[in-house]
Design a protein around this motif. Structure first.
Motif: not given
Length: 189
Positions: A43-56
């Motif tokens: 009974g679930l569908e996809h949720r649209i969201g964001i992501h952000g951060g850093g990497f090495a």
């Protein structure tokens, strides 16, 4: 087992960071998430969201890089019967191994630890805190494909496959692990 592999890769990345400091690149990344809870959650569908951060980005041997990251990520799901949403916010710590196919394209895979920051269920436009009903950590594995330009700009498409259940209800007959498709734009310095 997953915890041991994750922490071994994390220790290895810290060791490589200090050993290869002159070749090390740091960067920022961000983008869109398409998240859902898998397996038994119906009974679930996809949720649209964001992501952000850093990497090495750490060269290991010819053609291989180790890329530890720290990324804020909006996950959860949307009910297919209305506007109700499960809003999960995580601090994800993936440690990706990148295999360079050529000077621009790469394949990537690695473990990911997620730390639950907040969890709310939106019902009739009211947010209810449900963090106490979920596990405080999440383990998964990421797989992806990336493209990097000569100017250190990268576009990644990654699938994060949760391997632990998000619910802390003790029900072994029900499983709702995170499933997230991420499209990211990053830049290395």
């Amino acid at each position: 087992m997953v915890k041991k592999i994750f922490f071994t890769l994390l220790i290895l990345s810290v060791t490589l960071l200090s050993a290869n400091g002159q070749k090390l690149k740091f960067g920022l990344k961000g983008g869109l998430n398409l998240a859902i809870l898998g397996e038994d959650a119906t009974g679930l569908e996809h949720r649209i969201g964001i992501h952000g951060g850093g990497f090495a980005s750490v060269p290991v041997v010819a053609g291989f890089l180790l890329q530890p990251e720290i990324v804020y990520s909006q996950q959860g799901a949307q009910a297919d019967f209305g506007d109700d949403e499960l809003k999960y916010d995580y601090l994800n710590i993936p440690v990706m191994v990148k295999f360079m196919l050529n000077n621009h394209f790469n394949l990537q895979a690695g473990p990911q630890l997620g730390i639950l920051l907040s969890a709310q269920q939106e019902v009739n436009r009211q947010d209810v805190d449900i963090k106490d009903t979920l596990k405080s950590s999440d383990f998964g594995v990421g797989f992806g494909l990336g493209y990097e330009t000569a100017d250190n700009v990268a576009i990644d498409v990654r699938y994060n496959l949760g391997i632990s259940d998000t619910a802390d209800d003790g029900d072994d007959n029900f499983s709702a692990p995170n499933r997230v498709i991420q499209v990211s734009l990053g830049i290395a310095f």
